[in-house]
Design a protein around this motif. Structure first.
Motif, PDB file in Angstrom:
ATOM      1  N   PRO A   1       0.819  -1.223   0.000  1.00  0.00           N
ATOM      2  CA  PRO A   1       0.000   0.000   0.000  1.00  0.00           C
ATOM      3  C   PRO A   1       0.846   1.263   0.000  1.00  0.00           C
ATOM      4  N   GLN A   2       0.380   2.260  -0.724  1.00  0.00           N
ATOM      5  CA  GLN A   2       0.979   3.586  -0.719  1.00  0.00           C
ATOM      6  C   GLN A   2      -0.149   4.612  -0.696  1.00  0.00           C
ATOM      7  N   ALA A   3       0.059   5.718   0.011  1.00  0.00           N
ATOM      8  CA  ALA A   3      -0.962   6.754   0.142  1.00  0.00           C
ATOM      9  C   ALA A   3      -0.477   8.044  -0.497  1.00  0.00           C
ATOM     10  N   PHE A   4      -1.404   8.745  -1.164  1.00  0.00           N
ATOM     11  CA  PHE A   4      -1.082   9.983  -1.868  1.00  0.00           C
ATOM     12  C   PHE A   4      -2.136  11.034  -1.557  1.00  0.00           C
TER      13      PHE A   4
ATOM     14  N   GLN B   1      -5.695   9.241  -1.372  1.00  0.00           N
ATOM     15  CA  GLN B   1      -5.912   8.113  -2.271  1.00  0.00           C
ATOM     16  C   GLN B   1      -4.882   7.043  -1.935  1.00  0.00           C
ATOM     17  N   ILE B   2      -5.306   5.785  -1.909  1.00  0.00           N
ATOM     18  CA  ILE B   2      -4.347   4.713  -1.687  1.00  0.00           C
ATOM     19  C   ILE B   2      -4.209   3.890  -2.961  1.00  0.00           C
TER      20      ILE B   2
ATOM     21  N   VAL C   1      -1.682  -2.781 -10.459  1.00  0.00           N
ATOM     22  CA  VAL C   1      -1.774  -1.704  -9.481  1.00  0.00           C
ATOM     23  C   VAL C   1      -3.149  -1.057  -9.585  1.00  0.00           C
ATOM     24  N   TRP C   2      -3.827  -0.936  -8.445  1.00  0.00           N
ATOM     25  CA  TRP C   2      -5.147  -0.337  -8.373  1.00  0.00           C
ATOM     26  C   TRP C   2      -5.125   0.844  -7.410  1.00  0.00           C
ATOM     27  N   GLN C   3      -6.151   1.664  -7.468  1.00  0.00           N
ATOM     28  CA  GLN C   3      -6.242   2.829  -6.593  1.00  0.00           C
ATOM     29  C   GLN C   3      -7.683   3.011  -6.117  1.00  0.00           C
ATOM     30  N   GLN C   4      -7.821   3.610  -4.943  1.00  0.00           N
ATOM     31  CA  GLN C   4      -9.167   3.899  -4.448  1.00  0.00           C
ATOM     32  C   GLN C   4      -9.139   5.126  -3.547  1.00  0.00           C
TER      33      GLN C   4
ATOM     34  N   ARG D   1      -8.396   0.811 -11.775  1.00  0.00           N
ATOM     35  CA  ARG D   1      -7.023   0.516 -12.190  1.00  0.00           C
ATOM     36  C   ARG D   1      -6.189   1.789 -12.125  1.00  0.00           C
ATOM     37  N   ALA D   2      -4.976   1.660 -11.600  1.00  0.00           N
ATOM     38  CA  ALA D   2      -4.069   2.804 -11.521  1.00  0.00           C
ATOM     39  C   ALA D   2      -3.106   2.841 -12.691  1.00  0.00           C
TER      40      ALA D   2
END
Length: 307
Positions: free
Chosen positions: A109-112, A120-121, A134-137, A145-146
């Motif tokens: 996991p990475q957070a932005f 957004q993670i 790699v996905w994002q939510q 999809r990221a």
């Protein structure tokens, strides 16, 4: 400046304490949180007390801090042996589950920070061999999809202005996906790469661990703007392959019984410096692996292997 790092001394310490990586099979992993402080006057780091974020048999790993340094994300297999993303709040110790996928696992996991000051993670979703991407939510929204690429992504590093660097599972190679494009064979970057890849703070570039034919492991800088590669510093022979960047461009790594660092802005210093001795927090643990530093440089997360 901190004392110069002495590899031979620390290697001896590792042998005495049984901390050589991979020396014994581990029963699991736990995340520990250390306080961290930098003294501007003395130009020295201080590693403080440690606190267990997790304490159980099982997989608790891959820590990463939120942009405001108030939360720690990590991967955990707490429900039906599936890996999901969890969040630990530093102020009150509250633990919450962020992903709920009974037939898929999430990793790294990475957070932005978003343009609207939200969070957004991003994470890797395992959707069956070899399908990983790699996905994002965002909060309270379905994931998306990221990246566009179908390259099986084992690990990734994202720069919101540049794109995503992808560590291809099985290939140990890097591909770069610029914003709005799809990573493919035209976007191949380099082969023989370790899992620890990062967007370099305050720089339009990424770092990666390049494994040399002679056994050396060198951290290098990759600039997608001009497709250039630059050597930064080699890892000590017995050090973990996992490293982390502070926002003021310090590199941190753990080698046996020592937390070591290197300041990327000190171009004339080619040696790691001893930051602090660091030993397993109890007799239940073996060696350290992944580490992460908070954006405010006040916390260090360390993953310890369980016996």
């Amino acid at each position: 400046m901190p004392n110069n790092y002495k590899n031979s001394t620390l290697a001896g310490y590792a042998l005495l304490t049984g901390l050589l990586p991979g020396s014994i099979h581990a029963a699991g992993f736990d995340v520990w949180l250390y306080s961290l402080d930098y003294n501007e006057a003395s130009q020295q780091w201080h590693l403080g007390d440690a606190k267990a974020i997790t304490d159980r048999d099982g997989y608790d790993n891959q820590p990463n801090f939120s942009p405001d340094s108030q939360n720690l994300l990590f991967t955990s297999d707490r429900v039906d042996a599936q890996n999901d993303i969890y969040q630990y709040r530093l102020d009150d110790g509250n633990l919450s589950q962020l992903t709920f996928t009974p037939k898929q696992s999430e990793y790294s996991p990475q957070a932005f920070k978003t343009a609207s000051d939200g969070v957004q993670i991003k994470y890797v979703v395992e959707q069956g061999v070899p399908h990983q991407s790699v996905w994002q939510q965002n909060a309270n929204s379905p994931r998306q999809r990221a990246i566009n690429s179908l390259i099986p992504a084992g690990y990734f590093a994202s720069d919101e202005q540049l794109g995503t660097l992808i560590w291809a599972r099985y290939a140990y190679s890097l591909y770069f996906e610029p914003l709005g494009e799809t990573a493919d064979e035209r976007h191949f970057v380099v082969a023989n790469v370790g899992r620890s890849i990062h967007a370099i703070p305050n720089d339009n570039a990424f770092s990666y661990l390049h494994k040399q034919l002679d056994g050396d492991r060198v951290i290098k800088r990759f600039s997608p703007l001009d497709n250039s590669h630059q050597r930064l510093i080699a890892l000590p022979a017995s050090a973990s392959e996992d490293y982390t960047w502070s926002q003021d461009n310090w590199l941190f790594n753990i080698d046996g019984g020592a937390l070591v660092g290197w300041h990327a802005d000190s171009k004339s210093d080619a040696n790691w410096q001893l930051i602090s001795p660091i030993s397993p927090p109890s007799a239940d643990y073996l060696s350290a692996s992944r580490i992460a530093i908070s954006p405010d440089s006040k916390h260090l997360a360390v993953v310890w292997q369980r016996k």
